[in-house]
Design a protein around this motif. Structure first.
Motif, PDB file in Angstrom:
ATOM      1  N   UNK A 294       0.829  -1.200   0.000  1.00  0.00           N
ATOM      2  CA  UNK A 294       0.000   0.000   0.000  1.00  0.00           C
ATOM      3  C   UNK A 294       0.865   1.253   0.000  1.00  0.00           C
ATOM      4  N   UNK A 295       1.940   1.247   0.783  1.00  0.00           N
ATOM      5  CA  UNK A 295       2.824   2.413   0.839  1.00  0.00           C
ATOM      6  C   UNK A 295       3.434   2.691  -0.534  1.00  0.00           C
ATOM      7  N   UNK A 296       3.924   1.663  -1.195  1.00  0.00           N
ATOM      8  CA  UNK A 296       4.525   1.843  -2.517  1.00  0.00           C
ATOM      9  C   UNK A 296       3.495   2.360  -3.525  1.00  0.00           C
ATOM     10  N   UNK A 297       2.307   1.794  -3.499  1.00  0.00           N
ATOM     11  CA  UNK A 297       1.277   2.231  -4.449  1.00  0.00           C
ATOM     12  C   UNK A 297       0.890   3.690  -4.221  1.00  0.00           C
ATOM     13  N   UNK A 298       0.830   4.095  -2.963  1.00  0.00           N
ATOM     14  CA  UNK A 298       0.480   5.485  -2.665  1.00  0.00           C
ATOM     15  C   UNK A 298       1.596   6.442  -3.051  1.00  0.00           C
ATOM     16  N   UNK A 299       2.835   6.017  -2.878  1.00  0.00           N
ATOM     17  CA  UNK A 299       3.974   6.885  -3.177  1.00  0.00           C
ATOM     18  C   UNK A 299       4.214   7.030  -4.669  1.00  0.00           C
ATOM     19  N   UNK A 300       4.035   5.935  -5.415  1.00  0.00           N
ATOM     20  CA  UNK A 300       4.478   5.940  -6.815  1.00  0.00           C
ATOM     21  C   UNK A 300       3.378   5.649  -7.824  1.00  0.00           C
ATOM     22  N   UNK A 301       2.187   5.307  -7.364  1.00  0.00           N
ATOM     23  CA  UNK A 301       1.075   5.015  -8.267  1.00  0.00           C
ATOM     24  C   UNK A 301       1.490   4.003  -9.328  1.00  0.00           C
ATOM     25  N   UNK A 302       2.153   2.953  -8.878  1.00  0.00           N
ATOM     26  CA  UNK A 302       2.638   1.898  -9.756  1.00  0.00           C
ATOM     27  C   UNK A 302       2.211   0.544  -9.200  1.00  0.00           C
ATOM     28  N   UNK A 303       1.874  -0.421 -10.069  1.00  0.00           N
ATOM     29  CA  UNK A 303       1.628  -1.782  -9.574  1.00  0.00           C
ATOM     30  C   UNK A 303       2.904  -2.356  -8.987  1.00  0.00           C
ATOM     31  N   UNK A 304       2.756  -3.162  -7.952  1.00  0.00           N
ATOM     32  CA  UNK A 304       3.909  -3.614  -7.160  1.00  0.00           C
ATOM     33  C   UNK A 304       4.271  -5.059  -7.482  1.00  0.00           C
ATOM     34  N   UNK A 305       5.560  -5.267  -7.702  1.00  0.00           N
ATOM     35  CA  UNK A 305       6.132  -6.609  -7.812  1.00  0.00           C
ATOM     36  C   UNK A 305       6.611  -7.046  -6.436  1.00  0.00           C
ATOM     37  N   UNK A 306       6.274  -8.261  -6.035  1.00  0.00           N
ATOM     38  CA  UNK A 306       6.778  -8.819  -4.781  1.00  0.00           C
ATOM     39  C   UNK A 306       8.039  -9.614  -5.075  1.00  0.00           C
ATOM     40  N   UNK A 307       9.109  -9.245  -4.397  1.00  0.00           N
ATOM     41  CA  UNK A 307      10.413  -9.881  -4.569  1.00  0.00           C
ATOM     42  C   UNK A 307      10.757 -10.584  -3.252  1.00  0.00           C
ATOM     43  N   UNK A 308      10.738 -11.907  -3.274  1.00  0.00           N
ATOM     44  CA  UNK A 308      10.960 -12.657  -2.043  1.00  0.00           C
ATOM     45  C   UNK A 308      12.141 -13.592  -2.142  1.00  0.00           C
ATOM     46  N   UNK A 309      12.859 -13.720  -1.052  1.00  0.00           N
ATOM     47  CA  UNK A 309      14.022 -14.611  -0.943  1.00  0.00           C
ATOM     48  C   UNK A 309      13.739 -15.677   0.103  1.00  0.00           C
ATOM     49  N   UNK A 310      13.910 -16.974  -0.300  1.00  0.00           N
ATOM     50  CA  UNK A 310      13.732 -18.095   0.614  1.00  0.00           C
ATOM     51  C   UNK A 310      12.327 -18.063   1.238  1.00  0.00           C
ATOM     52  N   UNK A 311      12.183 -17.975   2.551  1.00  0.00           N
ATOM     53  CA  UNK A 311      10.834 -17.934   3.123  1.00  0.00           C
ATOM     54  C   UNK A 311      10.098 -16.664   2.729  1.00  0.00           C
ATOM     55  N   UNK A 312      10.842 -15.613   2.383  1.00  0.00           N
ATOM     56  CA  UNK A 312      10.201 -14.409   1.870  1.00  0.00           C
ATOM     57  C   UNK A 312       9.466 -14.684   0.571  1.00  0.00           C
ATOM     58  N   UNK A 313      10.002 -15.598  -0.236  1.00  0.00           N
ATOM     59  CA  UNK A 313       9.330 -15.995  -1.474  1.00  0.00           C
ATOM     60  C   UNK A 313       8.064 -16.797  -1.170  1.00  0.00           C
ATOM     61  N   UNK A 314       8.137 -17.676  -0.177  1.00  0.00           N
ATOM     62  CA  UNK A 314       6.950 -18.429   0.229  1.00  0.00           C
ATOM     63  C   UNK A 314       5.883 -17.487   0.778  1.00  0.00           C
ATOM     64  N   UNK A 315       6.317 -16.465   1.519  1.00  0.00           N
ATOM     65  CA  UNK A 315       5.391 -15.462   2.030  1.00  0.00           C
ATOM     66  C   UNK A 315       4.733 -14.709   0.871  1.00  0.00           C
ATOM     67  N   UNK A 316       5.518 -14.370  -0.147  1.00  0.00           N
ATOM     68  CA  UNK A 316       4.970 -13.674  -1.315  1.00  0.00           C
ATOM     69  C   UNK A 316       3.934 -14.539  -2.020  1.00  0.00           C
ATOM     70  N   UNK A 317       4.224 -15.820  -2.158  1.00  0.00           N
ATOM     71  CA  UNK A 317       3.277 -16.738  -2.802  1.00  0.00           C
ATOM     72  C   UNK A 317       1.985 -16.852  -2.002  1.00  0.00           C
ATOM     73  N   UNK A 318       2.110 -16.942  -0.684  1.00  0.00           N
ATOM     74  CA  UNK A 318       0.918 -17.066   0.155  1.00  0.00           C
ATOM     75  C   UNK A 318       0.104 -15.777   0.121  1.00  0.00           C
ATOM     76  N   UNK A 319       0.805 -14.633   0.118  1.00  0.00           N
ATOM     77  CA  UNK A 319       0.093 -13.350   0.027  1.00  0.00           C
ATOM     78  C   UNK A 319      -0.640 -13.247  -1.309  1.00  0.00           C
ATOM     79  N   UNK A 320       0.030 -13.632  -2.389  1.00  0.00           N
ATOM     80  CA  UNK A 320      -0.595 -13.550  -3.707  1.00  0.00           C
ATOM     81  C   UNK A 320      -1.860 -14.405  -3.778  1.00  0.00           C
TER      82      UNK A 320
END
Length: 277
Positions: free
Chosen positions: A95-121
């Motif tokens: 939400x912060x990125x979208x408000x600041x830049x009015x751009x669709x956001x790519x989630x970039x996750x590493x290791x469990x961060x990637x699993x978190x990105x998949x679960x969020x998606x």
């Protein structure tokens, strides 16, 4: 000249999340939210994340590095962290990125961060623009077993070999009984362990957005792991636009000394600039 990253605290209902905001050089071409890995892997990978974030910012992308609740310099202790809380942090960072830049956001996750990105998606009302996965953890239960083995290894090395009789089944029983565990300097809460235990990427639906997946291998002749290739094939069959690439380089999230993978940095930058790596 590209400005240095701007540190700030993102206010949340429960405390604050420490962030590093990398402003894009020139016209903003897009935005990325970086999701870091688990426990000590976060510290091992800070340099790689910073190098890639700077490179992407130089290429015109806004990048937000966010310390999840109980991690890094954010509010709370690791013992209080929860998977649901981390999913809420992802939503807040997006939400912060979208408000600041009015751009669709790519989630970039590493290791469990990637699993978190998949679960969020999977749970988000709107799909991310894209998923960038670095060495994703695919099975939370397997990862939890590996993490618990750090406690067993430390016990074996301790004076008098105290705790050498512990095994992962015993440790899991402790967690399932509601007691936290100290593992490699981190207090693992039963609820977070249970969330990890129940996560398996193979059971998640194919992401409803393009996926770019990078796996580190030890040598050019080493194939991608079989679970990774099978999952990628299954997602493609479900209509997910997915690219998967092997990169020769060190397992920088687990090396004893801080290490980097220039090839991974170059391949990721090329993905967003369209240049040959």
């Amino acid at each position: 000249m590209l400005m240095a990253a701007t540190p700030f605290f993102l206010a949340r209902e429960q405390g604050q999340r420490f962030c590093l905001a990398h402003a894009p050089a020139g016209r903003c071409r897009g935005a990325l939210l970086y999701l870091h890995p688990f426990a000590e892997e976060m510290n091992k990978t800070r340099r790689m994340a910073a190098l890639q974030a700077r490179a992407l910012a130089e290429a015109g992308y806004a990048v937000l590095q966010l310390d999840l609740a109980g991690c890094g310099d954010s509010s709370g202790d690791f013992a209080d962290a929860s998977w649901d809380g981390w999913l809420a942090d992802v939503a807040a960072g997006r939400q912060w990125l979208e408000q600041q830049y009015d751009q669709p956001v790519t989630l970039w996750g590493l290791r469990t961060g990637a699993l978190l990105a998949l679960d969020y998606a999977r749970t988000a009302a709107r799909a991310p623009r894209r998923l960038l996965l670095w060495q994703p953890v695919l099975n939370g239960a397997t990862f939890l077993t590996q993490f618990l083995r750090l406690r067993m290894a430390n016990a074996l090395l301790a004076e008098g070999r105290q705790g050498a009789a512990e095994d992962t089944q015993t440790l899991r029983a402790t967690l399932q009984g509601g007691a936290p565990l100290e593992v490699a300097g981190y207090t693992l809460a039963p609820a977070l362990a249970a969330s990890l235990d129940g996560l398996d990427a193979i059971r998640l639906p194919a992401p409803a957005c393009p996926v770019d997946w990078f796996e580190l291998v030890a040598a050019a002749d080493r194939p991608l792991p079989i679970p990774a290739t099978r999952l990628a094939a299954a997602w493609r069959e479900q209509g997910c636009p997915l690219t998967q690439q092997a990169i020769v380089g060190p397992s920088f999230w687990a090396t004893q000394e801080i290490s980097v993978s220039p090839a991974l940095l170059a391949a990721t930058s090329a993905l967003f600039t369209g240049a040959a790596p």
